[in-house]
Scaffold this motif. Structure first.
Motif, PDB file in Angstrom:
ATOM      1  N   VAL A 158      37.011  35.028  27.105  1.00  0.00           N
ATOM      2  CA  VAL A 158      37.156  35.702  25.816  1.00  0.00           C
ATOM      3  C   VAL A 158      37.901  37.026  25.933  1.00  0.00           C
ATOM      4  CG1 VAL A 158      35.025  37.083  25.782  1.00  0.00           C
ATOM      5  CG2 VAL A 158      35.875  36.049  23.667  1.00  0.00           C
ATOM      6  N   TYR A 159      37.884  37.646  27.137  1.00  0.00           N
ATOM      7  CA  TYR A 159      38.580  38.917  27.321  1.00  0.00           C
ATOM      8  C   TYR A 159      39.784  38.810  28.257  1.00  0.00           C
ATOM      9  CZ  TYR A 159      34.729  41.437  25.077  1.00  0.00           C
ATOM     10  OH  TYR A 159      33.804  41.921  24.172  1.00  0.00           O
ATOM     11  N   ASN A 160      40.061  37.618  28.767  1.00  0.00           N
ATOM     12  CA  ASN A 160      41.140  37.425  29.739  1.00  0.00           C
ATOM     13  C   ASN A 160      40.968  38.349  30.947  1.00  0.00           C
ATOM     14  OD1 ASN A 160      43.547  36.321  30.790  1.00  0.00           O
ATOM     15  ND2 ASN A 160      44.780  37.965  29.903  1.00  0.00           N
ATOM     16  N   VAL A 161      39.770  38.290  31.542  1.00  0.00           N
ATOM     17  CA  VAL A 161      39.459  39.115  32.718  1.00  0.00           C
ATOM     18  C   VAL A 161      38.889  38.209  33.815  1.00  0.00           C
ATOM     19  CG1 VAL A 161      39.166  41.341  31.576  1.00  0.00           C
ATOM     20  CG2 VAL A 161      37.259  39.720  31.591  1.00  0.00           C
ATOM     21  N   PRO A 162      39.717  37.379  34.444  1.00  0.00           N
ATOM     22  CA  PRO A 162      39.190  36.423  35.424  1.00  0.00           C
ATOM     23  C   PRO A 162      38.469  37.058  36.596  1.00  0.00           C
ATOM     24  CG  PRO A 162      41.601  36.546  35.506  1.00  0.00           C
ATOM     25  CD  PRO A 162      41.176  37.267  34.272  1.00  0.00           C
ATOM     26  N   PHE A 163      39.008  38.149  37.127  1.00  0.00           N
ATOM     27  CA  PHE A 163      38.356  38.788  38.268  1.00  0.00           C
ATOM     28  C   PHE A 163      37.035  39.430  37.835  1.00  0.00           C
ATOM     29  CE2 PHE A 163      39.432  41.457  42.306  1.00  0.00           C
ATOM     30  CZ  PHE A 163      38.420  40.794  42.977  1.00  0.00           C
ATOM     31  N   GLY A 164      37.052  40.132  36.714  1.00  0.00           N
ATOM     32  CA  GLY A 164      35.836  40.761  36.214  1.00  0.00           C
ATOM     33  C   GLY A 164      34.753  39.758  35.893  1.00  0.00           C
ATOM     34  N   GLY A 165      35.137  38.615  35.317  1.00  0.00           N
ATOM     35  CA  GLY A 165      34.145  37.582  35.014  1.00  0.00           C
ATOM     36  C   GLY A 165      33.507  37.016  36.265  1.00  0.00           C
ATOM     37  N   ARG A 182      24.530  48.336  34.974  1.00  0.00           N
ATOM     38  CA  ARG A 182      23.935  48.380  36.310  1.00  0.00           C
ATOM     39  C   ARG A 182      24.798  47.593  37.295  1.00  0.00           C
ATOM     40  NH1 ARG A 182      17.387  47.612  35.465  1.00  0.00           N
ATOM     41  NH2 ARG A 182      17.057  49.421  34.104  1.00  0.00           N
ATOM     42  N   ALA A 183      26.094  47.742  37.169  1.00  0.00           N
ATOM     43  CA  ALA A 183      27.014  46.964  37.988  1.00  0.00           C
ATOM     44  C   ALA A 183      28.308  47.756  38.189  1.00  0.00           C
ATOM     45  CB  ALA A 183      27.308  45.628  37.315  1.00  0.00           C
ATOM     46  N   PRO A 184      28.361  48.605  39.201  1.00  0.00           N
ATOM     47  CA  PRO A 184      29.554  49.436  39.392  1.00  0.00           C
ATOM     48  C   PRO A 184      30.816  48.640  39.688  1.00  0.00           C
ATOM     49  CG  PRO A 184      28.016  49.666  41.243  1.00  0.00           C
ATOM     50  CD  PRO A 184      27.293  48.945  40.162  1.00  0.00           C
ATOM     51  N   LEU A 185      30.720  47.588  40.494  1.00  0.00           N
ATOM     52  CA  LEU A 185      31.914  46.812  40.821  1.00  0.00           C
ATOM     53  C   LEU A 185      32.441  46.073  39.593  1.00  0.00           C
ATOM     54  CD1 LEU A 185      31.011  45.310  44.317  1.00  0.00           C
ATOM     55  CD2 LEU A 185      32.528  47.224  43.803  1.00  0.00           C
ATOM     56  N   THR A 186      31.545  45.464  38.846  1.00  0.00           N
ATOM     57  CA  THR A 186      31.966  44.757  37.634  1.00  0.00           C
ATOM     58  C   THR A 186      32.619  45.710  36.647  1.00  0.00           C
ATOM     59  OG1 THR A 186      30.160  43.155  37.907  1.00  0.00           O
ATOM     60  CG2 THR A 186      31.186  43.308  35.737  1.00  0.00           C
ATOM     61  N   ALA A 187      32.004  46.874  36.443  1.00  0.00           N
ATOM     62  CA  ALA A 187      32.570  47.850  35.507  1.00  0.00           C
ATOM     63  C   ALA A 187      33.950  48.305  35.955  1.00  0.00           C
ATOM     64  CB  ALA A 187      31.633  49.049  35.383  1.00  0.00           C
ATOM     65  N   LEU A 188      34.106  48.573  37.239  1.00  0.00           N
ATOM     66  CA  LEU A 188      35.392  49.014  37.763  1.00  0.00           C
ATOM     67  C   LEU A 188      36.475  47.968  37.506  1.00  0.00           C
ATOM     68  CD1 LEU A 188      37.145  50.939  39.504  1.00  0.00           C
ATOM     69  CD2 LEU A 188      36.311  49.703  41.518  1.00  0.00           C
ATOM     70  N   LEU A 189      36.173  46.714  37.825  1.00  0.00           N
ATOM     71  CA  LEU A 189      37.176  45.661  37.671  1.00  0.00           C
ATOM     72  C   LEU A 189      37.460  45.368  36.207  1.00  0.00           C
ATOM     73  CD1 LEU A 189      36.009  43.297  40.524  1.00  0.00           C
ATOM     74  CD2 LEU A 189      38.103  44.644  40.443  1.00  0.00           C
ATOM     75  N   LEU A 190      36.432  45.389  35.363  1.00  0.00           N
ATOM     76  CA  LEU A 190      36.651  45.152  33.940  1.00  0.00           C
ATOM     77  C   LEU A 190      37.570  46.205  33.341  1.00  0.00           C
ATOM     78  CD1 LEU A 190      33.129  44.043  32.631  1.00  0.00           C
ATOM     79  CD2 LEU A 190      35.186  42.638  32.849  1.00  0.00           C
ATOM     80  N   VAL A 191      37.324  47.463  33.677  1.00  0.00           N
ATOM     81  CA  VAL A 191      38.156  48.540  33.134  1.00  0.00           C
ATOM     82  C   VAL A 191      39.591  48.414  33.631  1.00  0.00           C
ATOM     83  CG1 VAL A 191      38.527  51.041  33.173  1.00  0.00           C
ATOM     84  CG2 VAL A 191      36.258  50.125  32.731  1.00  0.00           C
ATOM     85  N   MET A 192      39.765  48.071  34.892  1.00  0.00           N
ATOM     86  CA  MET A 192      41.117  47.893  35.424  1.00  0.00           C
ATOM     87  C   MET A 192      41.836  46.745  34.710  1.00  0.00           C
ATOM     88  SD  MET A 192      41.624  50.220  37.767  1.00  0.00           S
ATOM     89  CE  MET A 192      42.920  49.651  38.879  1.00  0.00           C
ATOM     90  N   GLU A 193      41.125  45.648  34.460  1.00  0.00           N
ATOM     91  CA  GLU A 193      41.748  44.512  33.775  1.00  0.00           C
ATOM     92  C   GLU A 193      41.924  44.777  32.285  1.00  0.00           C
ATOM     93  OE1 GLU A 193      40.970  40.376  35.880  1.00  0.00           O
ATOM     94  OE2 GLU A 193      39.061  41.349  35.419  1.00  0.00           O
ATOM     95  N   PHE A 194      40.961  45.469  31.667  1.00  0.00           N
ATOM     96  CA  PHE A 194      41.082  45.807  30.249  1.00  0.00           C
ATOM     97  C   PHE A 194      42.327  46.639  29.964  1.00  0.00           C
ATOM     98  CE2 PHE A 194      36.277  45.642  29.046  1.00  0.00           C
ATOM     99  CZ  PHE A 194      36.369  44.267  28.915  1.00  0.00           C
TER     100      PHE A 194
END
Length: 425
Positions: free
Chosen positions: A175-182, A379-391
């Motif tokens: 839904v957000y086109n964030v394959p790595f973050g997902g 509660r997920a620093p790695l997920t947040a980092l990757l989501l923001v980079m992909e967003f």
């Protein structure tokens, strides 16, 4: 001589082929589900506010102001009636209870009709402007599909758990086109395990889902942000602002938790939700960016297209609107609202910082604030980092300050939440 137990009895070519097929089908289903959620959401937005192109905020500004109140009131009625009957139906039979993704990963079965109706209600109210995230709906749909498929394929309990988690992550990726973050969402949050058994299916399902959903989901980043350069003042700011943002994020988490615990349990939702939603619509007459899942506010903060004081006011009201929406009984997520609130807070702190040490593009402060705030709330620093980079499609220059800001925020969040559990805070 090695023991035969070292080789799993199920590890045969036929078993491997079946697992590969099931994994691929989980990704395809998550992509289809994510694409349908995207189409449904945008169709409702266009119909409700009468626009055919442009962003949601542009559609709001072009539509008659009264449409904001009308749409939110309608969302409150639809959501209130829908969740009242859906939850009442679930109370009569445990087999029809709404099951969260986390519970499904833990082994509970997700009832198909209830799960799909719950997701549909989320899409409808967010499309009409409710102040809550949309990401839970595609995750639930994809997790249900993975659960159903796993049961039909006869996989083991561990394989089923992994596939359900990967399906949920793939729904987010679609839904957000964030394959790595997902993929990392499934590994870090839902499974909390890094191994070949979790990483490979997580990467595969999220990649497949994102590719399938790209038929309807735009390939461009969710937020339009210029490429930001790395400058010394940003690094210093990241170190100093991280703990402040972490403190604010913990406050938001506690407010949403309190709202969740005190939401209407029965027929009260029929009154509370329409009243709260209509009130949000009235406030949106002056602050339209509080409506929707938070993307509007996030984009405004990242581009600083409004004065910092106005962004701060919108951020505070957006926080209240999101907490109120959850407290009124709505189901949904806090991913994009958290991103938006963090971006607004980061922009505000950055604006103050600019008075003492100017020179950094102000969008950088919003970016770091969004990442740090999101890391604490998820509660997920790695997920947040990757989501923001992909967003935002940022390059490696931003990695160091992002990591520093996230580390400071998460450290404060951990201390405060740990203190709360032990009775210190």
């Amino acid at each position: 001589m090695p023991s035969a137990r070292r080789v799993p009895a199920r590890a045969t070519p036929a078993w491997l082929a079946r697992l590969v097929v099931v994994t691929a089908l989980v990704g395809v289903g998550a992509g289809v589900g994510g694409g349908l959620v995207y189409l449904g959401l945008h169709t409702i937005q266009h119909l409700a506010f009468g626009y055919s192109e442009g962003t949601f905020l542009e559609g709001l500004l072009d539509a008659p102001p009264a449409s904001r109140v009308i749409a939110l009131a309608l969302a409150g009625v639809i959501g209130g009636v829908g969740w009242y009957f859906l939850r009442r139906w679930g109370r009569r039979s445990p087999a029809r209870t709404i099951v969260s993704v986390e519970s499904a990963v833990g082994g509970r079965r997700m009832p198909g009709v209830v799960t799909l109706l719950n997701a549909a209600l989320q899409v409808i109210i967010v499309g009409l402007g409710a102040s809550i995230g949309r990401e839970v709906a595609p995750r639930e749909v994809a997790a249900w599909w993975a659960s159903w498929l796993s049961d039909r394929a006869g996989v083991s309990a561990r394989e089923r758990r992994i596939l359900v988690a990967c399906g949920a992550g793939a729904g987010l990726a679609a839904v957000y086109n964030v394959p790595f973050g997902g993929a990392v969402f499934a590994i870090e949050i839902l499974l909390a395990e890094i191994s070949f058994a979790t990483v490979l299916p997580a990467l595969a399902t999220s990649a497949i889902a994102a590719l399938v959903a790209r038929v309807v989901v735009p390939a461009n980043p969710l937020y339009v942000v210029e490429k930001l350069p790395l400058q010394p003042q940003l690094v210093v700011w990241a170190v100093l602002a991280g703990p402040i943002i972490g403190f604010a994020a913990v406050g938001f988490v506690r407010l949403t938790r309190l709202a969740q615990n005190h939401r209407p349990k029965s027929w009260g939702i029929l009154i509370v939700m329409p009243v709260v939603f209509t009130a949000v619509g009235v406030v949106a007459l002056w602050l339209p960016a509080i409506l929707g899942n938070g993307r509007s506010l996030g984009q405004l903060a990242l581009t600083a297209t409004l004065p910092v004081v106005v962004i701060l006011l919108t951020t505070v009201v957006k926080t209240a609107a999101t907490v109120g929406t959850i407290g009124a009984g709505a189901a949904g997520g806090t991913l994009t609202p958290s991103f938006a609130i963090g971006a607004g807070l980061g922009l505000t702190l950055g604006g103050i910082w600019e008075l003492a040490w100017p020179g950094e593009p102000i969008a950088a402060f919003a970016l770091l604030g969004a990442a740090a705030f999101l890391a604490v709330t998820m509660r997920a620093p790695l997920t947040a980092l990757l989501l923001v980079m992909e967003f935002t499609n940022q390059g490696p220059d931003m990695l160091a300050p992002l990591m520093l800001c996230i580390a400071g925020a998460v450290a404060v969040g951990y201390v405060l939440e740990r203190g709360r559990v032990t009775g210190v805070a």
